[in-house]
Design a protein around this motif. Structure first.
Motif, PDB file in Angstrom:
ATOM      1  N   ALA E  16      38.700 -44.317  21.526  1.00 26.52           N
ATOM      2  CA  ALA E  16      38.839 -43.823  22.888  1.00 26.52           C
ATOM      3  C   ALA E  16      40.248 -44.153  23.381  1.00 26.52           C
ATOM      4  O   ALA E  16      40.760 -45.250  23.118  1.00 26.52           O
ATOM      5  N   LEU E  19      41.316 -47.462  24.905  1.00 24.87           N
ATOM      6  CA  LEU E  19      41.271 -48.692  24.097  1.00 24.87           C
ATOM      7  C   LEU E  19      42.633 -49.009  23.469  1.00 24.87           C
ATOM      8  O   LEU E  19      42.797 -50.059  22.853  1.00 24.87           O
ATOM      9  N   ALA E  37      37.328 -57.847  22.950  1.00 25.07           N
ATOM     10  CA  ALA E  37      38.735 -57.639  23.316  1.00 25.07           C
ATOM     11  C   ALA E  37      39.365 -58.993  23.620  1.00 25.07           C
ATOM     12  O   ALA E  37      38.779 -59.817  24.318  1.00 25.07           O
ATOM     13  N   THR E  54      29.136 -55.857  31.698  1.00 27.47           N
ATOM     14  CA  THR E  54      30.026 -55.171  32.634  1.00 27.47           C
ATOM     15  C   THR E  54      31.207 -56.053  33.021  1.00 27.47           C
ATOM     16  O   THR E  54      32.315 -55.577  33.260  1.00 27.47           O
ATOM     17  N   ALA E  57      34.043 -55.521  30.844  1.00 24.72           N
ATOM     18  CA  ALA E  57      34.679 -54.223  31.061  1.00 24.72           C
ATOM     19  C   ALA E  57      35.660 -54.296  32.219  1.00 24.72           C
ATOM     20  O   ALA E  57      36.777 -53.783  32.140  1.00 24.72           O
ATOM     21  N   ARG E  58      35.225 -54.936  33.265  1.00 20.73           N
ATOM     22  CA  ARG E  58      36.078 -55.012  34.432  1.00 20.73           C
ATOM     23  C   ARG E  58      37.343 -55.818  34.123  1.00 20.73           C
ATOM     24  O   ARG E  58      38.427 -55.509  34.591  1.00 20.73           O
ATOM     25  N   TYR E  59      37.165 -56.843  33.363  1.00 22.66           N
ATOM     26  CA  TYR E  59      38.276 -57.737  33.014  1.00 22.66           C
ATOM     27  C   TYR E  59      39.313 -56.988  32.186  1.00 22.66           C
ATOM     28  O   TYR E  59      40.477 -57.341  32.161  1.00 22.66           O
ATOM     29  N   ASP E  62      38.693 -51.692  33.003  1.00 22.23           N
ATOM     30  CA  ASP E  62      37.675 -50.629  32.954  1.00 22.23           C
ATOM     31  C   ASP E  62      37.656 -49.820  31.671  1.00 22.23           C
ATOM     32  O   ASP E  62      37.162 -48.694  31.654  1.00 22.23           O
ATOM     33  N   ALA E  63      38.185 -50.372  30.580  1.00 19.92           N
ATOM     34  CA  ALA E  63      38.037 -49.709  29.284  1.00 19.92           C
ATOM     35  C   ALA E  63      36.577 -49.832  28.854  1.00 19.92           C
ATOM     36  O   ALA E  63      35.849 -50.691  29.363  1.00 19.92           O
ATOM     37  N   PRO E  64      36.101 -48.974  27.930  1.00 21.29           N
ATOM     38  CA  PRO E  64      34.692 -49.054  27.486  1.00 21.29           C
ATOM     39  C   PRO E  64      34.475 -50.245  26.564  1.00 21.29           C
ATOM     40  O   PRO E  64      34.309 -50.102  25.365  1.00 21.29           O
ATOM     41  N   ILE E  65      34.496 -51.424  27.160  1.00 21.06           N
ATOM     42  CA  ILE E  65      34.430 -52.676  26.411  1.00 21.06           C
ATOM     43  C   ILE E  65      33.283 -53.500  26.963  1.00 21.06           C
ATOM     44  O   ILE E  65      33.094 -53.557  28.176  1.00 21.06           O
ATOM     45  N   ASP E  66      32.477 -54.131  26.091  1.00 22.13           N
ATOM     46  CA  ASP E  66      31.350 -54.918  26.583  1.00 22.13           C
ATOM     47  C   ASP E  66      31.409 -56.386  26.172  1.00 22.13           C
ATOM     48  O   ASP E  66      30.443 -57.112  26.360  1.00 22.13           O
ATOM     49  N   ALA E  67      32.560 -56.814  25.629  1.00 21.18           N
ATOM     50  CA  ALA E  67      32.716 -58.234  25.279  1.00 21.18           C
ATOM     51  C   ALA E  67      34.198 -58.581  25.307  1.00 21.18           C
ATOM     52  O   ALA E  67      35.025 -57.807  24.814  1.00 21.18           O
TER      53      ALA E  67
END
Lengths: 82, 82, 82, 82, 82
Positions: E16, E19, E37, E54, E57-59, E62-67
């Motif tokens: 994406a 990223l 990340a 979430t 992701a915010r950190y 807002d990339a599509p990241i969950d960790a």
């Protein structure tokens, strides 16, 4: 999402107001049993896609819901190599 | 959501301010034990629906809560084929 | 929320700026070990309530945190039938 | 994120409107099987990165989706000591 | 958060757009393997704190990241009674 099979439904007379009018299906995945709000007209025996978490809540008009049935799989059209 | 059975409650004198006035029920699901904020007047022995995650927080006026009891199941009306 | 016991704490010199000033407690639940931000002054040996997920982040001023200690349980006042 | 391998795909004629046009891949991780929306053109046999939860929903234009394939790993470039 | 050890990294040419420029570390916790990340310059062998969901992701803008790796633990300063 997870794939699950609808095995029944549950009823609740005493519930949060914002849950009125929702149909709650019992869905079995390969690892757990969940109760999910139905939005696509699924019934017992259907193979369905379950969305969980905040996503499901948004889909259900912000009711306190954490799982929703969002699709009924075409069983003939399913080609999964495992 | 998950189906669980209320097995008791917990008390906390020292807690986050925004948790005051909440009742915390201990709920056992088939796989784990959770503590959930009660909003429907559930008691020990009741079979309930648990909503977890952000959904539960929103339901509880944005208190730091990640699980809420959102419905009491009608046990006679429950038809689940497993 | 989950019930856990505080078993220690961790320190980190190199960390995200927004984590400065936070105390991180190691908490053991019945199934896993988590590190949670402390907001209620808990210490080793305390039985606590853990909120996890986005809820915990919001409670901690939007720092990149996914678990927070939100209450210290009154151990005498705990009546849980299991 | 989790690393998974694409093992197939699923089709659904009856689904939530907002899911139209999405491709749903079946992805196996070391611990579970998930169905994820594909946004990078992955195919069967690809080793991919899965983002789950609200993050995936946002990435997919707010459809009721809780898992998305966000990258295809370069298998030669993967150096993981286990 | 969870405590994990960095065991390597992964590369992805097809990913994406949002990223790009992220470093993805493979992190082993006591129960699972995740890809996170890196925002604090962690390397193989480091003991780190992982934020998931979430929050991560915010950190990460807002990339599509969950960790995300949000801290490197001071190993000498770690006092955990287990």
């Amino acid at each position: 999402m997870k794939i699950g099979k609808v095995t029944g439904s549950v009823w609740a007379t005493r519930k949060a107001d914002c849950l009125s009018g929702q149909t709650f299906l019992v869905v079995e995945t390969s690892t757990e049993q969940l109760v999910a709000a139905d939005q696509v007209g699924a019934g017992t025996g259907d193979l369905v896609l379950l969305a969980t978490g905040t996503t499901a809540a948004r889909y259900c008009l912000d009711a306190p819901i954490d799982a929703a049935v969002v699709a009924i799989l075409d069983q003939e059209g399913k080609h999964v190599s495992t």
